[in-house]
Scaffold this motif. Structure first.
Motif, PDB file in Angstrom:
ATOM      1  N   UNK A 101     -31.425  41.929  73.792  1.00 29.84           N
ATOM      2  CA  UNK A 101     -31.366  43.180  74.557  1.00 29.84           C
ATOM      3  C   UNK A 101     -30.760  44.334  73.762  1.00 29.84           C
ATOM      4  N   UNK A 102     -30.744  44.206  72.436  1.00 33.26           N
ATOM      5  CA  UNK A 102     -30.279  45.291  71.574  1.00 33.26           C
ATOM      6  C   UNK A 102     -31.315  45.520  70.489  1.00 33.26           C
ATOM      7  N   UNK A 103     -31.620  46.782  70.225  1.00 33.39           N
ATOM      8  CA  UNK A 103     -32.602  47.112  69.201  1.00 33.39           C
ATOM      9  C   UNK A 103     -32.022  46.832  67.814  1.00 33.39           C
ATOM     10  N   UNK A 104     -32.819  46.180  66.958  1.00 29.84           N
ATOM     11  CA  UNK A 104     -32.377  45.914  65.592  1.00 29.84           C
ATOM     12  C   UNK A 104     -33.513  46.229  64.618  1.00 29.84           C
ATOM     13  N   UNK A 105     -33.163  46.433  63.373  1.00 30.11           N
ATOM     14  CA  UNK A 105     -34.120  46.817  62.359  1.00 30.11           C
ATOM     15  C   UNK A 105     -34.868  45.601  61.831  1.00 30.11           C
ATOM     16  N   UNK A 106     -36.173  45.765  61.631  1.00 26.58           N
ATOM     17  CA  UNK A 106     -37.014  44.681  61.141  1.00 26.58           C
ATOM     18  C   UNK A 106     -37.988  45.219  60.105  1.00 26.58           C
ATOM     19  N   UNK A 107     -38.058  44.517  58.975  1.00 22.81           N
ATOM     20  CA  UNK A 107     -39.057  44.804  57.947  1.00 22.81           C
ATOM     21  C   UNK A 107     -39.829  43.518  57.695  1.00 22.81           C
ATOM     22  N   UNK A 108     -41.160  43.622  57.668  1.00 22.87           N
ATOM     23  CA  UNK A 108     -41.959  42.412  57.511  1.00 22.87           C
ATOM     24  C   UNK A 108     -43.284  42.730  56.842  1.00 22.87           C
ATOM     25  N   UNK A 109     -43.767  41.782  56.065  1.00 26.21           N
ATOM     26  CA  UNK A 109     -45.147  41.817  55.580  1.00 26.21           C
ATOM     27  C   UNK A 109     -45.736  40.429  55.753  1.00 26.21           C
ATOM     28  N   UNK A 110     -47.025  40.372  56.046  1.00 26.92           N
ATOM     29  CA  UNK A 110     -47.665  39.097  56.366  1.00 26.92           C
ATOM     30  C   UNK A 110     -49.178  39.241  56.273  1.00 26.92           C
ATOM     31  N   UNK A 111     -49.863  38.098  56.283  1.00 26.38           N
ATOM     32  CA  UNK A 111     -51.319  38.034  56.360  1.00 26.38           C
ATOM     33  C   UNK A 111     -51.683  37.253  57.615  1.00 26.38           C
ATOM     34  N   UNK A 112     -52.693  37.734  58.353  1.00 27.00           N
ATOM     35  CA  UNK A 112     -53.103  37.089  59.601  1.00 27.00           C
ATOM     36  C   UNK A 112     -54.605  36.818  59.553  1.00 27.00           C
ATOM     37  N   UNK A 113     -54.974  35.595  59.914  1.00 23.44           N
ATOM     38  CA  UNK A 113     -56.405  35.258  59.975  1.00 23.44           C
ATOM     39  C   UNK A 113     -56.662  34.247  61.078  1.00 23.44           C
ATOM     40  N   UNK A 114     -57.750  34.463  61.800  1.00 24.23           N
ATOM     41  CA  UNK A 114     -58.247  33.543  62.820  1.00 24.23           C
ATOM     42  C   UNK A 114     -59.588  33.029  62.334  1.00 24.23           C
ATOM     43  N   UNK A 115     -59.800  31.721  62.388  1.00 22.51           N
ATOM     44  CA  UNK A 115     -61.013  31.127  61.812  1.00 22.51           C
ATOM     45  C   UNK A 115     -62.292  31.643  62.462  1.00 22.51           C
ATOM     46  N   UNK A 116     -62.217  32.116  63.702  1.00 21.82           N
ATOM     47  CA  UNK A 116     -63.402  32.618  64.390  1.00 21.82           C
ATOM     48  C   UNK A 116     -63.518  34.131  64.331  1.00 21.82           C
ATOM     49  N   UNK A 117     -62.646  34.757  63.566  1.00 23.06           N
ATOM     50  CA  UNK A 117     -62.680  36.214  63.413  1.00 23.06           C
ATOM     51  C   UNK A 117     -63.212  36.568  62.025  1.00 23.06           C
ATOM     52  N   UNK A 118     -63.935  37.662  61.899  1.00 22.56           N
ATOM     53  CA  UNK A 118     -64.430  38.064  60.572  1.00 22.56           C
ATOM     54  C   UNK A 118     -63.376  38.747  59.721  1.00 22.56           C
TER      55      UNK A 118
END
Length: 382
Positions: A215-232
Protein backbone atom coordinates in the motif's frame (compact mmCIF):
# COMPACT_ATOMS: atom_id res chain seq x y z
CA UNK A 1 28.24 13.75 45.08
CA UNK A 2 31.54 12.94 43.39
CA UNK A 3 31.05 9.25 44.20
CA UNK A 4 27.58 9.34 42.62
CA UNK A 5 28.92 10.88 39.43
CA UNK A 6 31.67 8.24 39.33
CA UNK A 7 29.13 5.40 39.60
CA UNK A 8 26.94 7.02 36.94
CA UNK A 9 29.92 7.18 34.57
CA UNK A 10 30.72 3.54 35.29
CA UNK A 11 27.10 2.54 34.66
CA UNK A 12 27.02 4.43 31.36
CA UNK A 13 30.29 2.78 30.36
CA UNK A 14 28.92 -0.67 31.21
CA UNK A 15 25.72 -0.01 29.26
CA UNK A 16 27.81 1.12 26.28
CA UNK A 17 30.04 -1.93 26.46
CA UNK A 18 27.24 -4.51 26.71
CA UNK A 19 26.05 -4.13 23.05
CA UNK A 20 29.69 -4.29 21.95
CA UNK A 21 30.22 -7.51 23.91
CA UNK A 22 27.04 -8.99 22.46
CA UNK A 23 28.21 -8.04 18.97
CA UNK A 24 31.69 -9.55 19.50
CA UNK A 25 30.19 -12.73 20.91
CA UNK A 26 27.89 -12.95 17.90
CA UNK A 27 30.80 -12.41 15.48
CA UNK A 28 32.78 -15.09 17.27
CA UNK A 29 29.92 -17.54 17.12
CA UNK A 30 29.36 -16.88 13.42
CA UNK A 31 33.04 -17.46 12.62
CA UNK A 32 33.00 -20.91 14.24
CA UNK A 33 29.75 -22.16 12.70
CA UNK A 34 29.80 -24.20 9.50
CA UNK A 35 26.39 -23.33 8.10
CA UNK A 36 26.74 -25.93 5.36
CA UNK A 37 26.18 -28.51 8.08
CA UNK A 38 22.60 -27.23 8.36
CA UNK A 39 21.77 -28.04 4.72
CA UNK A 40 19.90 -31.29 5.50
CA UNK A 41 17.76 -29.54 8.11
CA UNK A 42 16.96 -26.61 5.80
CA UNK A 43 16.18 -28.95 2.90
CA UNK A 44 13.82 -30.97 5.08
CA UNK A 45 12.01 -27.88 6.39
CA UNK A 46 11.44 -26.54 2.86
CA UNK A 47 10.38 -29.98 1.61
CA UNK A 48 7.89 -30.38 4.47
CA UNK A 49 6.46 -26.90 3.85
CA UNK A 50 6.13 -27.14 0.06
CA UNK A 51 5.57 -30.86 -0.44
CA UNK A 52 8.46 -30.92 -2.92
CA UNK A 53 12.00 -32.21 -2.76
CA UNK A 54 14.48 -29.39 -2.14
CA UNK A 55 18.24 -29.47 -2.67
CA UNK A 56 20.96 -26.90 -1.95
CA UNK A 57 23.84 -27.72 -4.29
CA UNK A 58 25.84 -24.58 -3.58
CA UNK A 59 27.40 -23.38 -0.35
CA UNK A 60 25.81 -21.44 2.51
CA UNK A 61 27.82 -18.48 3.77
CA UNK A 62 27.10 -15.84 6.39
CA UNK A 63 28.86 -12.48 6.66
CA UNK A 64 28.68 -10.03 9.54
CA UNK A 65 29.38 -6.69 7.89
CA UNK A 66 26.88 -6.49 6.32
CA UNK A 67 24.93 -9.18 8.12
CA UNK A 68 23.97 -11.27 5.11
CA UNK A 69 23.13 -14.83 4.15
CA UNK A 70 24.34 -16.20 0.81
CA UNK A 71 22.98 -19.47 -0.57
CA UNK A 72 24.37 -21.11 -3.72
CA UNK A 73 22.48 -23.02 -6.38
CA UNK A 74 19.19 -24.35 -5.02
CA UNK A 75 16.61 -26.58 -6.69
CA UNK A 76 12.94 -27.13 -5.83
CA UNK A 77 11.57 -30.19 -7.63
CA UNK A 78 8.17 -30.56 -9.21
CA UNK A 79 5.41 -31.93 -6.96
CA UNK A 80 4.46 -35.58 -7.17
CA UNK A 81 2.62 -36.45 -10.35
CA UNK A 82 4.61 -34.06 -12.56
CA UNK A 83 7.62 -34.90 -14.70
CA UNK A 84 10.84 -33.67 -13.13
CA UNK A 85 12.80 -32.99 -16.32
CA UNK A 86 12.48 -29.31 -15.40
CA UNK A 87 12.48 -28.43 -11.67
CA UNK A 88 9.75 -26.10 -10.56
CA UNK A 89 12.28 -23.58 -9.29
CA UNK A 90 16.03 -23.15 -9.60
CA UNK A 91 18.10 -20.23 -8.32
CA UNK A 92 21.79 -19.83 -9.07
CA UNK A 93 22.41 -17.58 -6.05
CA UNK A 94 20.36 -16.00 -3.29
CA UNK A 95 21.68 -13.02 -1.32
CA UNK A 96 19.67 -11.96 1.73
CA UNK A 97 20.67 -9.02 3.91
CA UNK A 98 19.33 -9.20 7.47
CA UNK A 99 18.98 -6.76 10.34
CA UNK A 100 21.30 -7.83 13.16
CA UNK A 101 19.86 -6.13 16.27
CA UNK A 102 16.26 -7.44 16.05
CA UNK A 103 17.76 -10.93 15.87
CA UNK A 104 20.09 -10.38 18.85
CA UNK A 105 17.69 -8.49 21.09
CA UNK A 106 14.31 -10.05 20.32
CA UNK A 107 15.15 -13.14 18.24
CA UNK A 108 13.15 -11.66 15.36
CA UNK A 109 14.33 -12.23 11.81
CA UNK A 110 14.02 -9.05 9.73
CA UNK A 111 14.94 -9.20 6.04
CA UNK A 112 16.28 -5.94 4.59
CA UNK A 113 17.02 -6.86 0.99
CA UNK A 114 16.87 -9.83 -1.36
CA UNK A 115 18.79 -10.54 -4.57
CA UNK A 116 18.02 -13.54 -6.77
CA UNK A 117 20.50 -14.47 -9.50
CA UNK A 118 19.08 -16.39 -12.47
CA UNK A 119 15.88 -17.63 -10.81
CA UNK A 120 13.87 -19.91 -13.10
CA UNK A 121 10.25 -20.73 -12.26
CA UNK A 122 8.43 -23.36 -14.33
CA UNK A 123 4.66 -23.56 -14.01
CA UNK A 124 2.81 -26.55 -15.45
CA UNK A 125 -0.81 -27.52 -16.09
CA UNK A 126 -1.23 -31.05 -17.40
CA UNK A 127 -3.80 -32.31 -19.89
CA UNK A 128 -6.18 -33.22 -17.05
CA UNK A 129 -6.13 -29.62 -15.79
CA UNK A 130 -4.03 -30.26 -12.68
CA UNK A 131 -1.42 -27.58 -12.01
CA UNK A 132 1.75 -27.34 -9.92
CA UNK A 133 1.01 -24.05 -8.18
CA UNK A 134 -2.43 -24.15 -6.53
CA UNK A 135 -1.03 -25.77 -3.39
CA UNK A 136 1.33 -22.80 -2.91
CA UNK A 137 -1.08 -19.98 -1.88
CA UNK A 138 1.26 -17.03 -2.33
CA UNK A 139 2.20 -18.18 -5.82
CA UNK A 140 -1.32 -19.10 -6.89
CA UNK A 141 -2.52 -15.54 -6.19
CA UNK A 142 -0.35 -14.22 -9.01
CA UNK A 143 -1.24 -16.81 -11.64
CA UNK A 144 -4.38 -14.96 -12.94
CA UNK A 145 -2.01 -12.35 -14.36
CA UNK A 146 -0.83 -14.87 -16.96
CA UNK A 147 -2.91 -14.72 -20.18
CA UNK A 148 -4.72 -17.73 -21.57
CA UNK A 149 -4.41 -19.26 -25.01
CA UNK A 150 -7.43 -17.40 -26.42
CA UNK A 151 -6.16 -14.06 -25.16
CA UNK A 152 -2.80 -14.47 -26.85
CA UNK A 153 -4.28 -15.61 -30.16
CA UNK A 154 -6.20 -12.37 -30.53
CA UNK A 155 -3.54 -9.99 -29.26
CA UNK A 156 -2.91 -9.16 -25.64
CA UNK A 157 0.41 -7.39 -25.38
CA UNK A 158 -1.27 -4.36 -23.90
CA UNK A 159 -3.27 -5.56 -20.87
CA UNK A 160 -4.35 -2.16 -19.71
CA UNK A 161 -8.24 -1.28 -18.42
CA UNK A 162 -13.58 1.56 -16.09
CA UNK A 163 -13.21 2.92 -12.87
CA UNK A 164 -11.02 0.48 -10.99
CA UNK A 165 -13.01 -1.65 -8.57
CA UNK A 166 -11.35 -3.79 -5.92
CA UNK A 167 -12.19 -7.46 -5.67
CA UNK A 168 -15.39 -8.26 -3.83
CA UNK A 169 -13.79 -11.53 -2.79
CA UNK A 170 -10.43 -10.15 -1.73
CA UNK A 171 -8.29 -12.51 0.24
CA UNK A 172 -8.31 -11.57 3.87
CA UNK A 173 -4.94 -12.89 4.98
CA UNK A 174 -2.44 -10.07 5.46
CA UNK A 175 1.04 -10.56 4.11
CA UNK A 176 3.26 -8.04 5.91
CA UNK A 177 6.43 -7.42 3.98
CA UNK A 178 8.92 -4.62 3.74
CA UNK A 179 12.20 -4.67 1.84
CA UNK A 180 14.78 -1.97 1.29
CA UNK A 181 15.53 -3.51 -2.10
CA UNK A 182 14.63 -6.42 -4.35
CA UNK A 183 16.91 -7.39 -7.24
CA UNK A 184 16.31 -10.00 -9.94
CA UNK A 185 19.05 -10.83 -12.43
CA UNK A 186 18.31 -12.73 -15.66
CA UNK A 187 15.11 -14.26 -14.31
CA UNK A 188 12.79 -16.61 -16.20
CA UNK A 189 9.10 -17.41 -15.72
CA UNK A 190 7.68 -20.12 -17.96
CA UNK A 191 4.14 -21.48 -18.07
CA UNK A 192 3.40 -24.67 -20.02
CA UNK A 193 -0.30 -25.43 -20.39
CA UNK A 194 -0.88 -28.91 -21.83
CA UNK A 195 -4.63 -28.58 -21.40
CA UNK A 196 -4.94 -25.60 -23.76
CA UNK A 197 -1.71 -26.40 -25.61
CA UNK A 198 0.25 -23.17 -25.23
CA UNK A 199 3.20 -21.78 -23.31
CA UNK A 200 4.20 -18.36 -22.04
CA UNK A 201 7.70 -17.06 -21.37
CA UNK A 202 8.74 -13.99 -19.42
CA UNK A 203 12.50 -14.11 -19.84
CA UNK A 204 15.66 -12.01 -19.51
CA UNK A 205 14.05 -10.28 -16.55
CA UNK A 206 16.24 -7.76 -14.73
CA UNK A 207 14.50 -5.87 -11.97
CA UNK A 208 15.39 -3.36 -9.28
CA UNK A 209 12.79 -2.23 -6.74
CA UNK A 210 13.54 0.06 -3.81
CA UNK A 211 11.75 0.49 -0.46
CA UNK A 212 9.02 -2.08 -1.03
CA UNK A 213 6.05 -2.23 1.32
CA UNK A 214 2.33 -2.88 0.83
CA UNK A 215 0.00 0.00 0.00
CA UNK A 216 2.98 2.32 -0.53
CA UNK A 217 4.30 3.47 -3.89
CA UNK A 218 7.88 2.37 -4.60
CA UNK A 219 10.28 2.79 -7.49
CA UNK A 220 10.68 -0.03 -10.00
CA UNK A 221 13.02 -0.45 -12.96
CA UNK A 222 12.70 -3.52 -15.15
CA UNK A 223 13.55 -4.93 -18.55
CA UNK A 224 12.23 -8.22 -19.90
CA UNK A 225 11.15 -10.20 -22.96
CA UNK A 226 7.60 -11.58 -23.27
CA UNK A 227 6.34 -14.21 -25.69
CA UNK A 228 3.21 -16.35 -25.99
CA UNK A 229 3.48 -19.41 -28.24
CA UNK A 230 0.15 -18.60 -29.92
CA UNK A 231 0.99 -14.94 -30.48
CA UNK A 232 2.94 -13.61 -33.48
CA UNK A 233 4.79 -11.10 -31.27
CA UNK A 234 7.78 -11.09 -28.99
CA UNK A 235 7.96 -7.95 -26.88
CA UNK A 236 11.11 -6.59 -25.27
CA UNK A 237 10.42 -3.85 -22.72
CA UNK A 238 12.49 -1.46 -20.66
CA UNK A 239 10.33 0.35 -18.12
CA UNK A 240 10.75 2.74 -15.18
CA UNK A 241 7.68 3.25 -13.00
CA UNK A 242 6.20 3.68 -9.54
CA UNK A 243 4.36 0.61 -8.30
CA UNK A 244 1.92 0.09 -5.45
CA UNK A 245 0.76 -3.39 -4.34
CA UNK A 246 -1.79 -4.39 -1.75
CA UNK A 247 -0.80 -6.86 1.02
CA UNK A 248 -2.72 -9.71 -0.64
CA UNK A 249 -0.86 -9.25 -3.98
CA UNK A 250 -4.12 -8.71 -5.88
CA UNK A 251 -4.20 -4.98 -6.71
CA UNK A 252 -1.35 -3.48 -8.71
CA UNK A 253 -1.09 0.23 -9.50
CA UNK A 254 1.59 1.45 -11.94
CA UNK A 255 2.03 5.20 -12.23
CA UNK A 256 4.20 7.75 -14.03
CA UNK A 257 6.00 5.22 -16.20
CA UNK A 258 8.14 5.67 -19.24
CA UNK A 259 10.10 3.28 -21.35
CA UNK A 260 10.82 1.61 -24.66
CA UNK A 261 9.05 -1.30 -26.35
CA UNK A 262 10.68 -3.40 -29.06
CA UNK A 263 8.24 -5.63 -30.93
CA UNK A 264 9.39 -8.43 -33.22
CA UNK A 265 7.01 -10.60 -35.26
CA UNK A 266 7.51 -14.16 -36.43
CA UNK A 267 10.06 -14.54 -39.22
CA UNK A 268 7.48 -15.82 -41.70
CA UNK A 269 5.66 -12.46 -41.48
CA UNK A 270 8.80 -10.76 -42.90
CA UNK A 271 8.16 -7.56 -40.96
CA UNK A 272 10.97 -5.42 -39.46
CA UNK A 273 11.18 -4.89 -35.73
CA UNK A 274 9.33 -1.88 -34.36
CA UNK A 275 10.46 0.45 -31.58
CA UNK A 276 7.83 2.38 -29.64
CA UNK A 277 8.41 4.80 -26.81
CA UNK A 278 5.78 4.74 -24.10
CA UNK A 279 4.74 6.75 -21.09
CA UNK A 280 1.60 7.04 -19.05
CA UNK A 281 -0.11 8.25 -15.90
CA UNK A 282 -1.87 5.25 -14.29
CA UNK A 283 -2.44 1.56 -14.96
CA UNK A 284 -4.41 -0.49 -12.44
CA UNK A 285 -4.78 -4.27 -12.43
CA UNK A 286 -6.96 -6.40 -10.21
CA UNK A 287 -5.97 -10.06 -10.56
CA UNK A 288 -9.00 -11.50 -8.81
CA UNK A 289 -11.56 -9.80 -11.07
CA UNK A 290 -9.18 -9.43 -14.03
CA UNK A 291 -10.03 -5.75 -14.29
CA UNK A 292 -7.80 -3.20 -15.93
CA UNK A 293 -7.80 0.59 -16.09
CA UNK A 294 -5.45 2.73 -18.18
CA UNK A 295 -5.04 6.49 -18.06
CA UNK A 296 -3.03 8.55 -20.56
CA UNK A 297 -1.12 5.75 -22.22
CA UNK A 298 1.01 7.31 -24.95
CA UNK A 299 2.77 5.37 -27.71
CA UNK A 300 5.07 7.03 -30.25
CA UNK A 301 6.52 5.29 -33.29
CA UNK A 302 6.00 4.39 -36.97
CA UNK A 303 5.93 8.13 -37.77
CA UNK A 304 2.88 8.72 -35.60
CA UNK A 305 1.60 8.78 -32.06
CA UNK A 306 -1.48 7.82 -30.10
CA UNK A 307 -2.73 8.53 -26.57
CA UNK A 308 -5.52 6.47 -25.07
CA UNK A 309 -7.59 5.89 -21.94
CA UNK A 310 -9.46 2.62 -21.59
CA UNK A 311 -11.01 0.14 -19.17
CA UNK A 312 -12.25 -3.42 -19.29
CA UNK A 313 -11.36 -7.02 -18.50
CA UNK A 314 -8.52 -9.28 -19.52
CA UNK A 315 -8.31 -13.04 -19.51
CA UNK A 316 -9.56 -15.73 -21.86
CA UNK A 317 -11.51 -13.04 -23.74
CA UNK A 318 -10.51 -9.39 -23.97
CA UNK A 319 -13.25 -6.81 -23.50
CA UNK A 320 -11.77 -3.31 -23.59
CA UNK A 321 -13.22 0.06 -24.52
CA UNK A 322 -11.96 3.62 -24.46
CA UNK A 323 -11.04 6.71 -26.41
CA UNK A 324 -7.89 7.71 -28.25
CA UNK A 325 -6.29 10.83 -29.62
CA UNK A 326 -4.28 10.25 -32.81
CA UNK A 327 -1.61 12.33 -34.54
CA UNK A 328 -0.45 11.21 -38.00
CA UNK A 329 -1.49 7.67 -37.16
CA UNK A 330 -1.21 5.23 -40.09
CA UNK A 331 -3.55 2.49 -38.92
CA UNK A 332 -2.81 -0.03 -41.71
CA UNK A 333 0.92 0.30 -40.95
CA UNK A 334 0.40 -0.14 -37.19
CA UNK A 335 -1.83 -3.16 -37.85
CA UNK A 336 0.82 -4.78 -40.05
CA UNK A 337 3.89 -4.09 -37.90
CA UNK A 338 2.20 -4.93 -34.58
CA UNK A 339 -0.04 -7.73 -35.89
CA UNK A 340 -3.11 -6.05 -34.45
CA UNK A 341 -6.61 -7.37 -35.32
CA UNK A 342 -7.83 -3.98 -36.54
CA UNK A 343 -11.08 -3.80 -38.48
CA UNK A 344 -9.60 -0.86 -40.44
CA UNK A 345 -6.29 -2.45 -41.35
CA UNK A 346 -7.05 -2.57 -45.11
CA UNK A 347 -8.90 0.75 -45.40
CA UNK A 348 -6.78 3.42 -47.16
CA UNK A 349 -8.91 6.17 -45.57
CA UNK A 350 -7.09 5.43 -42.28
CA UNK A 351 -3.53 5.99 -43.51
CA UNK A 352 -3.26 9.39 -41.83
CA UNK A 353 -5.50 9.69 -38.81
CA UNK A 354 -5.72 12.84 -36.68
CA UNK A 355 -8.27 13.62 -34.01
CA UNK A 356 -10.26 11.96 -31.26
CA UNK A 357 -11.99 8.59 -31.62
CA UNK A 358 -13.74 5.85 -29.67
CA UNK A 359 -12.45 2.27 -29.82
CA UNK A 360 -13.21 -1.18 -28.49
CA UNK A 361 -11.49 -4.57 -28.44
CA UNK A 362 -14.24 -7.15 -28.47
CA UNK A 363 -15.02 -10.42 -30.24
CA UNK A 364 -11.33 -10.81 -31.11
CA UNK A 365 -11.25 -7.56 -33.10
CA UNK A 366 -10.28 -3.93 -32.54
CA UNK A 367 -12.69 -1.40 -34.00
CA UNK A 368 -12.20 2.36 -34.08
CA UNK A 369 -15.19 4.66 -34.63
CA UNK A 370 -16.28 6.56 -36.67
CA UNK A 371 -15.55 3.90 -39.28
CA UNK A 372 -17.52 5.23 -42.29
CA UNK A 373 -15.28 7.06 -44.75
CA UNK A 374 -17.54 10.13 -45.01
CA UNK A 375 -17.55 10.56 -41.20
CA UNK A 376 -13.77 10.21 -41.12
CA UNK A 377 -13.32 12.89 -43.82
CA UNK A 378 -15.67 15.21 -41.94
CA UNK A 379 -13.88 14.75 -38.61
CA UNK A 380 -10.50 15.41 -40.22
CA UNK A 381 -11.86 18.60 -41.82
CA UNK A 382 -11.58 17.43 -45.41
Amino acid sequence: MAATKKWIKRLVLILAIIPLLIFLAFVGAISFIDFNGYKPQIEKEVADYTGRDFKIEGSIDVSVMPFALSVGKSILAQPKGFANDKPQLTVKQVEIELSMWPLLLSKRLQVLSVELVEPQLHLLRNAAGKDNWSDLPQLSRLIPLLPSAQQAMHGSQNPLASPFVGSAHALTEDLPWHLQSLVLTDALLQLDDQQENFNVQLSQVNLLALDLQPNQSFQLRADFAYHHSLSPRTIHANITTQLEIDPQLQDFKFSDWQGLLQIALKKELATPQVHLTTKGAVMKLNLQKKRIQMEQLKLVGLNGEVQTNFTGTFGAVLDLQGELSANKLNLPMWAKHLALPLAQQNDPQWQSVNGDYQWQWRNHQIEIKPYQAEMLLKQDGR
